[in-house]
Design a protein around this motif. Structure first.
Motif, PDB file in Angstrom:
ATOM      1  N   ALA A 175       5.909  46.035 -39.387  1.00  0.00           N
ATOM      2  CA  ALA A 175       5.045  45.249 -38.503  1.00  0.00           C
ATOM      3  C   ALA A 175       4.953  43.810 -38.999  1.00  0.00           C
ATOM      4  O   ALA A 175       4.999  42.855 -38.208  1.00  0.00           O
ATOM      5  N   ALA A 176       4.827  43.630 -40.312  1.00  0.00           N
ATOM      6  CA  ALA A 176       4.771  42.277 -40.870  1.00  0.00           C
ATOM      7  C   ALA A 176       6.076  41.524 -40.629  1.00  0.00           C
ATOM      8  O   ALA A 176       6.068  40.319 -40.337  1.00  0.00           O
ATOM      9  N   ALA A 177       7.202  42.229 -40.738  1.00  0.00           N
ATOM     10  CA  ALA A 177       8.491  41.593 -40.430  1.00  0.00           C
ATOM     11  C   ALA A 177       8.514  41.112 -38.982  1.00  0.00           C
ATOM     12  O   ALA A 177       8.974  39.999 -38.679  1.00  0.00           O
ATOM     13  N   GLY A 178       7.998  41.936 -38.075  1.00  0.00           N
ATOM     14  CA  GLY A 178       7.905  41.518 -36.679  1.00  0.00           C
ATOM     15  C   GLY A 178       6.964  40.343 -36.502  1.00  0.00           C
ATOM     16  O   GLY A 178       7.221  39.450 -35.675  1.00  0.00           O
ATOM     17  N   GLY A 179       5.874  40.310 -37.276  1.00  0.00           N
ATOM     18  CA  GLY A 179       4.953  39.181 -37.223  1.00  0.00           C
ATOM     19  C   GLY A 179       5.616  37.885 -37.641  1.00  0.00           C
ATOM     20  O   GLY A 179       5.386  36.826 -37.023  1.00  0.00           O
ATOM     21  N   LEU A 180       6.436  37.942 -38.668  1.00  0.00           N
ATOM     22  CA  LEU A 180       7.155  36.743 -39.103  1.00  0.00           C
ATOM     23  C   LEU A 180       8.158  36.281 -38.042  1.00  0.00           C
ATOM     24  O   LEU A 180       8.349  35.072 -37.836  1.00  0.00           O
ATOM     25  N   ALA A 181       8.784  37.236 -37.371  1.00  0.00           N
ATOM     26  CA  ALA A 181       9.695  36.874 -36.284  1.00  0.00           C
ATOM     27  C   ALA A 181       8.941  36.171 -35.162  1.00  0.00           C
ATOM     28  O   ALA A 181       9.442  35.192 -34.571  1.00  0.00           O
ATOM     29  N   LEU A 182       7.723  36.627 -34.860  1.00  0.00           N
ATOM     30  CA  LEU A 182       6.900  35.961 -33.842  1.00  0.00           C
ATOM     31  C   LEU A 182       6.508  34.560 -34.288  1.00  0.00           C
ATOM     32  O   LEU A 182       6.502  33.615 -33.485  1.00  0.00           O
ATOM     33  N   ALA A 183       6.170  34.418 -35.584  1.00  0.00           N
ATOM     34  CA  ALA A 183       5.813  33.092 -36.102  1.00  0.00           C
ATOM     35  C   ALA A 183       6.989  32.132 -35.959  1.00  0.00           C
ATOM     36  O   ALA A 183       6.824  30.964 -35.539  1.00  0.00           O
ATOM     37  N   ALA A 184       8.183  32.607 -36.293  1.00  0.00           N
ATOM     38  CA  ALA A 184       9.373  31.758 -36.173  1.00  0.00           C
ATOM     39  C   ALA A 184       9.641  31.385 -34.719  1.00  0.00           C
ATOM     40  O   ALA A 184       9.987  30.230 -34.409  1.00  0.00           O
ATOM     41  N   ALA A 185       9.465  32.345 -33.812  1.00  0.00           N
ATOM     42  CA  ALA A 185       9.694  32.064 -32.393  1.00  0.00           C
ATOM     43  C   ALA A 185       8.727  31.007 -31.876  1.00  0.00           C
ATOM     44  O   ALA A 185       9.111  30.139 -31.080  1.00  0.00           O
ATOM     45  N   ALA A 186       7.476  31.051 -32.325  1.00  0.00           N
ATOM     46  CA  ALA A 186       6.487  30.071 -31.880  1.00  0.00           C
ATOM     47  C   ALA A 186       6.790  28.679 -32.417  1.00  0.00           C
ATOM     48  O   ALA A 186       6.375  27.681 -31.824  1.00  0.00           O
ATOM     49  N   LEU A 187       7.544  28.616 -33.521  1.00  0.00           N
ATOM     50  CA  LEU A 187       7.850  27.336 -34.171  1.00  0.00           C
ATOM     51  C   LEU A 187       9.268  26.847 -33.876  1.00  0.00           C
ATOM     52  O   LEU A 187       9.695  25.833 -34.431  1.00  0.00           O
ATOM     53  N   ARG A 188       9.982  27.527 -33.001  1.00  0.00           N
ATOM     54  CA  ARG A 188      11.409  27.256 -32.846  1.00  0.00           C
ATOM     55  C   ARG A 188      11.715  25.846 -32.351  1.00  0.00           C
ATOM     56  O   ARG A 188      12.823  25.329 -32.576  1.00  0.00           O
ATOM     57  N   ASP A 189      10.768  25.195 -31.651  1.00  0.00           N
ATOM     58  CA  ASP A 189      11.007  23.835 -31.154  1.00  0.00           C
ATOM     59  C   ASP A 189      10.429  22.784 -32.078  1.00  0.00           C
ATOM     60  O   ASP A 189      10.412  21.589 -31.740  1.00  0.00           O
ATOM     61  N   SER A 190       9.955  23.163 -33.242  1.00  0.00           N
ATOM     62  CA  SER A 190       9.348  22.235 -34.198  1.00  0.00           C
ATOM     63  C   SER A 190      10.422  21.552 -35.044  1.00  0.00           C
ATOM     64  O   SER A 190      11.535  22.079 -35.202  1.00  0.00           O
ATOM     65  N   PRO A 191      10.094  20.398 -35.622  1.00  0.00           N
ATOM     66  CA  PRO A 191      11.003  19.789 -36.602  1.00  0.00           C
ATOM     67  C   PRO A 191      11.181  20.739 -37.792  1.00  0.00           C
ATOM     68  O   PRO A 191      10.286  21.542 -38.095  1.00  0.00           O
ATOM     69  N   PRO A 192      12.307  20.645 -38.486  1.00  0.00           N
ATOM     70  CA  PRO A 192      12.570  21.590 -39.582  1.00  0.00           C
ATOM     71  C   PRO A 192      11.457  21.684 -40.615  1.00  0.00           C
ATOM     72  O   PRO A 192      11.082  22.790 -41.037  1.00  0.00           O
ATOM     73  N   ASP A 193      10.896  20.551 -41.051  1.00  0.00           N
ATOM     74  CA  ASP A 193       9.842  20.605 -42.070  1.00  0.00           C
ATOM     75  C   ASP A 193       8.637  21.391 -41.578  1.00  0.00           C
ATOM     76  O   ASP A 193       8.059  22.209 -42.317  1.00  0.00           O
ATOM     77  N   ALA A 194       8.248  21.147 -40.332  1.00  0.00           N
ATOM     78  CA  ALA A 194       7.095  21.863 -39.760  1.00  0.00           C
ATOM     79  C   ALA A 194       7.420  23.348 -39.570  1.00  0.00           C
ATOM     80  O   ALA A 194       6.558  24.213 -39.779  1.00  0.00           O
TER      81      ALA A 194
END
Length: 345
Positions: free
Chosen positions: A52-71
């Motif tokens: 479940a935590a692995a899936g949570g990290l995937a969701l976090a990455a998806a929400a940040l996918r349009d962010s600059p690399p540092d962010a």
């Protein structure tokens, strides 16, 4: 139906707080919701919370996918830190988070959107691997079950504690499917009653003969000769074989030794933590006192009474007959056999 189902835009969980009264699916659309589900036991069981935590990290990455690399990277590290803080004892949680983060860091030269897509695929693969690992454990463990046996379980170790299939109850499920005449004695597992609410429910779903007993009936059932084996799960296993599991497991192990009954731990190698020498180094989670003073929201203890609520205890390795993993069964001395299994041999 899987306990943990990782979708591109959500992590779907069976809400275990609602069982056995109703089967409810919890849709977590961000990693904060996944963390809250882990913290509040909507999803529980060491393998399940790891995936479940692995899936949570995937969701976090998806929400940040349009962010600059540092962010993007700062946000992903923050999500990992929040998920790590949800529960302290089960090592699978930290193992899964580090596995995902190590994979992500290996993609650092890629655009955030590409990393996010790769992390989703990686989390799905982890879920599939969890199911495969459980099936291999079941095959090793079922070989220990005679043609007829009464088996005691403690807490919940079935499909609900994993992505699917289960650990200790998965062994019993496979033995039942092989035609062996097994009867499960289900400890209710106070204070949250995972045995009464979840294991009993799973046994009914699988058609496995089962009897629900209170935790303090185990010794009586052993004395009567109704129990020939004990199978339990684990949340963390030290290098010497000391095992942290749901509170009450230690007492069951002592009773089993007194009655000459084999006591087996069933857990994937991701639960083995060779960094710690013994169970003395395992942090034990202390949960809300209301879990002890209330049942179903109804107070059963007087106001003002002091309460202790450790969620886990540690069973010393000397009480453990064997540790069943997906790579085989470890026997004493565990300092040798566990290291050999972890090295793949």
């Amino acid at each position: 139906m899987r306990t943990v189902d990782i979708q591109p835009d959500r992590v779907r969980l069976i809400d275990q707080r609602r069982l056995p009264g109703e089967l409810v699916i919890l849709d977590c659309t961000d990693y904060h919701q996944v963390g809250e589900a882990i913290r509040t036991l909507a999803v529980r069981g060491a393998p399940a919370i790891g995936v479940a935590a692995a899936g949570g990290l995937a969701l976090a990455a998806a929400a940040l996918r349009d962010s600059p690399p540092d962010a993007f990277w700062a946000g992903l590290e923050a999500a990992a830190a929040e998920l790590r803080a949800t529960r302290p004892t089960a090592v699978n949680l930290f193992w899964a988070i580090e596995k995902v983060m190590d994979f992500a860091r290996g993609q650092k030269g890629e655009p955030p959107a590409a990393v996010a897509a790769a992390l989703h695929r990686f989390a799905v693969e982890m879920a599939e691997e969890d199911v495969a690992v459980n099936r291999r454990m079941a095959e090793h463990g079922a070989a220990l079950v005679p043609e007829r046996a009464g088996i005691l379980t403690h807490c919940n170790t079935g499909a609900l504690a994993t992505v699917d299939w289960g650990t200790a109850l998965g062994v019993i499920r496979l033995a039942h499917e092989q035609g062996k005449q097994v009867h499960v004695y289900v400890d209710e597992t106070r204070p949250v009653l995972q045995g009464a609410r979840l294991t009993a429910w799973e046994c009914l779903q699988y058609g496995i003969p089962a009897t629900l007993i209170t935790d303090n009936m185990a010794a009586h059932m052993m004395r009567l000769g109704k129990i020939q084996l004990v199978f339990v799960g684990a949340d963390r296993i030290a290098a010497n074989g000391d095992t942290a599991n749901k509170i009450g497991t230690y007492g069951v192990a002592v009773l089993a030794r007194e009655h000459g009954i084999p006591f087996y731990v069933v857990a994937p190698t991701s639960t083995v933590d060779l960094r710690i020498r013994s169970g003395d180094e395992i942090e034990i989670e202390e949960r809300a006192h209301e879990e002890v003073t209330h049942i179903g929201g109804v107070r059963i203890a007087p106001e003002g009474i002091a309460v202790a609520n450790p969620a886990f205890d540690v069973t010393p390795a000397r009480y453990i007959t064997g540790i069943v993993t997906e790579r085989g069964i470890a026997y004493p001395p565990y300092t040798v056999s566990l290291r050999r299994l972890m090295q793949g041999g």
